[in-house]
Design an enzyme around this catalytic site. Sequence first.
Site, short mmCIF file in Angstrom:
data_model
loop_
_atom_site.label_atom_id
_atom_site.label_comp_id
_atom_site.label_asym_id
_atom_site.label_seq_id
_atom_site.Cartn_x
_atom_site.Cartn_y
_atom_site.Cartn_z
N THR A 1 0.58 -1.30 11.70
CA THR A 1 1.36 -1.57 10.50
C THR A 1 2.82 -1.13 10.60
O THR A 1 3.62 -1.43 9.72
CB THR A 1 0.75 -0.83 9.27
OG1 THR A 1 0.81 0.57 9.52
CG2 THR A 1 -0.68 -1.24 9.02
N GLU B 1 -12.03 6.37 6.67
CA GLU B 1 -10.98 6.78 7.58
C GLU B 1 -10.53 8.17 7.13
O GLU B 1 -10.62 8.49 5.94
CB GLU B 1 -9.79 5.81 7.50
CG GLU B 1 -10.14 4.41 7.97
CD GLU B 1 -8.90 3.51 8.10
OE1 GLU B 1 -8.73 2.92 9.16
OE2 GLU B 1 -8.11 3.43 7.14
N PRO C 1 -1.06 2.14 19.60
CA PRO C 1 0.02 1.47 18.89
C PRO C 1 -0.38 1.26 17.43
O PRO C 1 -1.52 0.87 17.16
CB PRO C 1 0.17 0.13 19.61
CG PRO C 1 -1.14 -0.10 20.30
CD PRO C 1 -1.78 1.24 20.53
N SER C 2 0.50 1.54 16.49
CA SER C 2 0.19 1.29 15.08
C SER C 2 0.06 -0.21 14.83
O SER C 2 0.73 -1.01 15.47
CB SER C 2 1.33 1.85 14.21
OG SER C 2 1.30 1.25 12.94
N SER D 1 0.80 -1.22 0.00
CA SER D 1 0.00 0.00 0.00
C SER D 1 0.84 1.28 0.00
O SER D 1 1.64 1.49 -0.90
CB SER D 1 -0.92 -0.07 1.21
OG SER D 1 -1.80 0.99 1.27
N ASP E 1 -3.11 6.33 -3.07
CA ASP E 1 -1.95 5.72 -2.43
C ASP E 1 -1.40 4.62 -3.36
O ASP E 1 -1.90 4.45 -4.48
CB ASP E 1 -2.26 5.20 -1.02
CG ASP E 1 -3.08 3.93 -1.04
OD1 ASP E 1 -3.76 3.67 -2.05
OD2 ASP E 1 -3.05 3.18 -0.04
P1 NG1 Z 1 -1.93 1.96 11.65
O1 NG1 Z 1 -0.48 1.83 11.27
O2 NG1 Z 1 -2.49 0.82 12.50
O3 NG1 Z 1 -2.22 3.31 12.21
C1 NG1 Z 1 -2.62 2.61 9.14
C2 NG1 Z 1 -3.73 3.63 9.09
C3 NG1 Z 1 -5.06 2.90 9.15
C4 NG1 Z 1 -5.17 1.84 8.06
C5 NG1 Z 1 -3.93 0.96 8.04
C6 NG1 Z 1 -3.89 0.01 6.88
C7 NG1 Z 1 -3.82 5.87 10.09
C8 NG1 Z 1 -3.69 6.69 11.31
N1 NG1 Z 1 -3.65 4.55 10.23
O4 NG1 Z 1 -2.79 1.85 10.31
O5 NG1 Z 1 -6.10 3.81 9.08
O6 NG1 Z 1 -5.41 2.44 6.82
O7 NG1 Z 1 -2.73 1.73 8.02
O8 NG1 Z 1 -3.39 0.54 5.70
O9 NG1 Z 1 -4.07 6.42 9.01
ZN ZN Z 2 -3.60 1.24 0.26
#
Ligand code: NG1
Ligand code: ZN
Length: 543
Positions: free
Chosen positions: A501, A369, A498-499, A63, A275
Site C-alpha cells: 500500500t 492481523e 515490500p509494502s 483507510s 482506523d
Molecule cells: P502493507 O502496506 O502491504 O504492509 C498494510 C498492512 C496490512 C493491511 C494493508 C491494507 C501492516 C504491516 N500492513 O499493508 O496488514 O492491513 O495495509 O490496509 O500492518
Molecule cells: Zn481500514
Amino acid sequence: FKVSVLEKSSLHPKPAGLVLQYGTAGFRTNAKQLDHIMFRMGLLATLRSRKTKATIGVMVTASHNPEEDNGVKLIDPMGEMLTATWEDFATQLANTEQKELLAALKDIINKEAINMKLEAEVFVGKDTRSSSASLSQAVLDGVHALGGQSKDYGLVTTPQLHYMVCCQNSHGQYGEATVEGYCSKLSQAFLALSKNASNRTDDQKHLFVDGANGIGAPKLREVESHLKKQLQISIFNDGSRGKLNHQCGADFVKVQQKPPTGVEISPGDRCCSFDGDADRIVYYYTDSRGFFHLLDGDKIATLISTFLKELLVQAGLDLKIAVVQTAYANGSSTRYLEDTMKVIVRCTKTGVKHLHHAAQEFDIGVYFEANGHGTVLFSKTAEEKVQLLAKSTNINDERKRAALLLQNTVNVINQTVGDAISDMLLIEAILAIKGMTVQQWDAIYSDLPNRQLKVTVSDRRVIETTDAERRAVSPAGLQEAIDGLVKKYKQARSFVRPSGTEDVVRVYAEADSQESADALAHEVSLAVHRLAGGVGAEPKPLH
Ligand code: NG1
Ligand code: ZN
C-alpha cells in the site's frame, strides 16, 4: 452504452501515462490522481454485477492513510474482497489511455461473456475524507454510464458496506441491508450476551474510543443509541476538530506504540482506537507507573479464540477451531496459542483476503492481523450445529447456556470482513461475561518487544519473499544477512517485505528486549538499504 461511456468518461479523463495497481487494498494514492479510477471502477463494478447476477459494492476510502490520500475497493457478492482475476481487470481498466477505454471494456465483456442486457446493481459508500464526495460521485457516473442501478449509502464504514452487500445478495438472511438493520442486529446480539454478565459497575462498563477523526465515530454513536447503557462509551477524536488519522487511530497507536493525541486517559482506563474507515481496532491502557500497554490484533485473537474454545467444550460441540495470523504476529502470541491453548495456528501472507481464505478452511476460523484487522468465520456446518443446539430442549443448563452464547456470538460478528464496531462489541461482551479487566486480559501472555520500520528503495519489487513472507529469496545475500543479524540477539526474529500500500519496504524485528528489537530492526534496515537499492541517506539508529 458506447455513447454514454464516451460522453461521461470525457468528464473523468485519465492523465496520460499514469499507471496505478490494484494492490492489497484496492487502488490507493493521492486523491488528486483518482477521479478517472473511480469512474472506471464504477464501470467495472457494473460489469461484475452483470457477471455475477448480484449486487456489487464500491467503497471509497484510504483507510488509515493520510487525509490527502484516497482509494477504492470493490466488494464481491457475499461481502468478500474482489476475486483475483478481476483485480487484473481493474488494473488493466485503470491504466488504459482515454481513447482505448471502450476497447478495454469490450475486451472484458468478451472474455467474461457478459450479457449487457442483464440488470446490474452497485452499492456505493464513502469515508469522511474531503475528497470522498466527488470521488464517489465519479463511481456513480461510471455505474450509470453502463446502465447500472445504484444505491448510494453515503457515509458508512467499510465493514458496513460489506455487510449491506452480503445482506442484499443473501435476500435478508444475513440481516437487513440498512444502517439501522446493522445497528439492531449487532446491538441485539450484544445485549443478549451482556445478560450473562452480572453486577457490573458503571466504571466497568466504561470504554474510551478514539475514532481516528473518521467515519467510525458517528457510526459508533448510532450503534450506541441501541445499547441501553450496557456499554458507556466516551468517543474522542470524533472528527469535530482534529485531522483524520493524524497522531491518532489504530495504525498510529500500533506502530508508534503510544496513546493517540486528543485524549486524556487515566491509569487503568480501557481504551481502543479505530482506523479511518473502522475496519481495524486495537485496545490499550496505561498502568499506574504511566507505562503504555497495547492489546493488538494478536491479543484480540487470543481472547476471542479462548472464549470460543471454552464455549465449544461447555456446549459439547466438536468443531475445529483455528487462528490465522501473518508474519507480523507477535512470537509470544503464536507460542501461547499453540503450546498453551492447543489451537491450530496458520500463517498467511499479509492482506486480509489471504487470512480470510485460510480461515474458511475450518469450522471456526479466527483471523487477525497484528494491526487489529480481523474477524471470525463460522462454516455453514458450524452455524447449523450451533442453531440446532440453541433450539434443543433436552439438554442441561450448562450446554444450553453455552449454545445460546455461541449463537449470539455468531450474530454480533460481522463475518464479511474485519469490523472495528463489531469486534469491539464482541470483546466488551467477552470481558463482561468473564468478569475480566483489561489488565487481566493483557496478562494472558507477554508480548515480545518489537519494532516496525520502513526503508525507501528505488524499486521495492526487487524484494521477493517466500514462506508466508518470512524469508526473502531476492536480492541475493539479503536473507543470509538477516539470518546473521538475528543470531546476535535472544528470542529474535526479523523479516522484510515490500509494502502493498506504500512505496516502501517494511522491516519487522522482535527480540527479548526493546533495545535489542530496535537495534535488530535498524541493522536489518541497513542491510535492506545496502542490498536492495536504498534511496537517500542510510537509516539512522533509533537511539
Ligand atoms: P502493507 O502496506 O502491504 O504492509 C498494510 C498492512 C496490512 C493491511 C494493508 C491494507 C501492516 C504491516 N500492513 O499493508 O496488514 O492491513 O495495509 O490496509 O500492518
Ligand atoms: Zn481500514
